[in-house]
Design a protein around this motif. Structure first.
Motif, short mmCIF file in Angstrom:
data_model
loop_
_atom_site.label_atom_id
_atom_site.label_comp_id
_atom_site.label_asym_id
_atom_site.label_seq_id
_atom_site.Cartn_x
_atom_site.Cartn_y
_atom_site.Cartn_z
N THR A 28 6.73 -6.04 1.16
CA THR A 28 6.03 -7.22 0.64
C THR A 28 6.46 -7.51 -0.80
O THR A 28 7.01 -6.66 -1.49
N ASP A 29 6.16 -8.73 -1.24
CA ASP A 29 6.41 -9.13 -2.62
C ASP A 29 5.13 -8.93 -3.43
O ASP A 29 4.11 -8.51 -2.87
N PRO A 30 5.13 -9.22 -4.73
CA PRO A 30 3.91 -9.02 -5.53
C PRO A 30 2.70 -9.85 -5.08
O PRO A 30 1.58 -9.50 -5.38
N ASP A 31 2.94 -10.92 -4.32
CA ASP A 31 1.84 -11.73 -3.79
C ASP A 31 1.38 -11.25 -2.42
O ASP A 31 0.61 -11.93 -1.74
N HIS A 32 1.86 -10.10 -1.99
CA HIS A 32 1.53 -9.46 -0.72
C HIS A 32 2.00 -10.27 0.49
O HIS A 32 1.43 -10.15 1.57
N ALA A 38 15.01 -8.25 4.10
CA ALA A 38 15.22 -7.13 3.18
C ALA A 38 15.95 -6.03 3.96
O ALA A 38 15.67 -5.80 5.13
N SER A 39 16.90 -5.38 3.32
CA SER A 39 17.65 -4.33 4.01
C SER A 39 17.06 -2.97 3.66
O SER A 39 16.72 -2.69 2.52
N ILE A 40 16.92 -2.14 4.70
CA ILE A 40 16.44 -0.77 4.54
C ILE A 40 17.54 0.13 5.07
O ILE A 40 18.00 -0.04 6.21
N TYR A 41 17.99 1.08 4.25
CA TYR A 41 19.13 1.92 4.61
C TYR A 41 18.80 3.38 4.35
O TYR A 41 18.22 3.73 3.33
N ILE A 93 5.86 -0.95 1.40
CA ILE A 93 6.28 -0.96 0.00
C ILE A 93 6.20 -2.37 -0.56
O ILE A 93 6.43 -3.34 0.16
N GLU A 94 5.83 -2.46 -1.84
CA GLU A 94 5.81 -3.74 -2.54
C GLU A 94 6.99 -3.76 -3.50
O GLU A 94 7.12 -2.89 -4.36
N MET A 95 7.84 -4.76 -3.35
CA MET A 95 9.02 -4.88 -4.19
C MET A 95 8.73 -5.83 -5.35
O MET A 95 8.05 -6.83 -5.18
N ASN A 96 9.25 -5.51 -6.53
CA ASN A 96 9.05 -6.32 -7.73
C ASN A 96 10.15 -7.36 -7.87
O ASN A 96 11.32 -7.07 -7.59
N ASN A 97 9.79 -8.55 -8.32
CA ASN A 97 10.77 -9.61 -8.57
C ASN A 97 11.70 -9.19 -9.70
O ASN A 97 11.30 -8.47 -10.62
N THR A 98 12.93 -9.66 -9.64
CA THR A 98 13.88 -9.41 -10.71
C THR A 98 14.66 -10.68 -10.97
O THR A 98 14.87 -11.48 -10.07
N ILE A 99 15.07 -10.85 -12.21
CA ILE A 99 15.85 -12.01 -12.59
C ILE A 99 17.20 -11.52 -13.08
O ILE A 99 17.29 -10.64 -13.93
#
Length: 139
Positions: A28-32, A38-41, A93-99
């Motif tokens: 999920t993203d920060p807004d759930h 998304a890739s999971i390896y 898991i919650e993933m954080n945004n990045t710029i």
């Protein structure tokens, strides 16, 4: 014969216990909201998957023990974590945004007339008048 039957039963039981280890969850993203694509390896097993439109993923037939799992998606920070696998394990898991900021982008190009001048193959332009004046079918 008895040892052959015992070996066969042991083989079936070991395969069935291997098949029972499963890892699944949601990214999920920060807004759930679920993160699609998304890739999971799992590098040690050289196995990977991609989340569905709702951010869900699943790995079947995993060996028992600790495994290193990498979560990656464009626009989010990568996450690398170790997960203990023993049976049916759910790991969300919650993933954080990045710029990502690029310093500069350079776009280059040439005009059509410059391209014609620099082309190693000779190109000639023939207009409709030249075509009608030439009665030959072989140019």
């Amino acid at each position: 014969m008895r040892s052959l039957i015992f070996s066969f039963c042991f083989l079936i039981l070991s395969i069935s216990t291997l098949a029972q280890n499963k890892l699944h969850g949601t990214v999920t993203d920060p807004d759930h909201a679920g993160v699609p694509a998304a890739s999971i390896y799992i590098p040690d097993l050289k196995r990977g998957t991609v989340t569905d439109l709702n951010g869900n993923y699943i790995f079947d037939n995993l060996p028992k023990g600790k495994i290193l799992v990498e979560f990656k998606c464009l626009g989010f920070s990568s996450v690398i974590t170790t997960i203990q696998i023993d049976g049916d394990v759910e790991f969300s898991i919650e993933m954080n945004n990045t710029i990502t900021e690029l310093s500069e982008v350079i776009v280059t190009g040439i005009s059509h007339s410059t391209e014609l001048k620099n082309n190693p193959i000779p190109i000639a332009t023939v207009n409709s008048k030249a075509l009608t004046e030439n009665s030959s079918t072989n140019l």
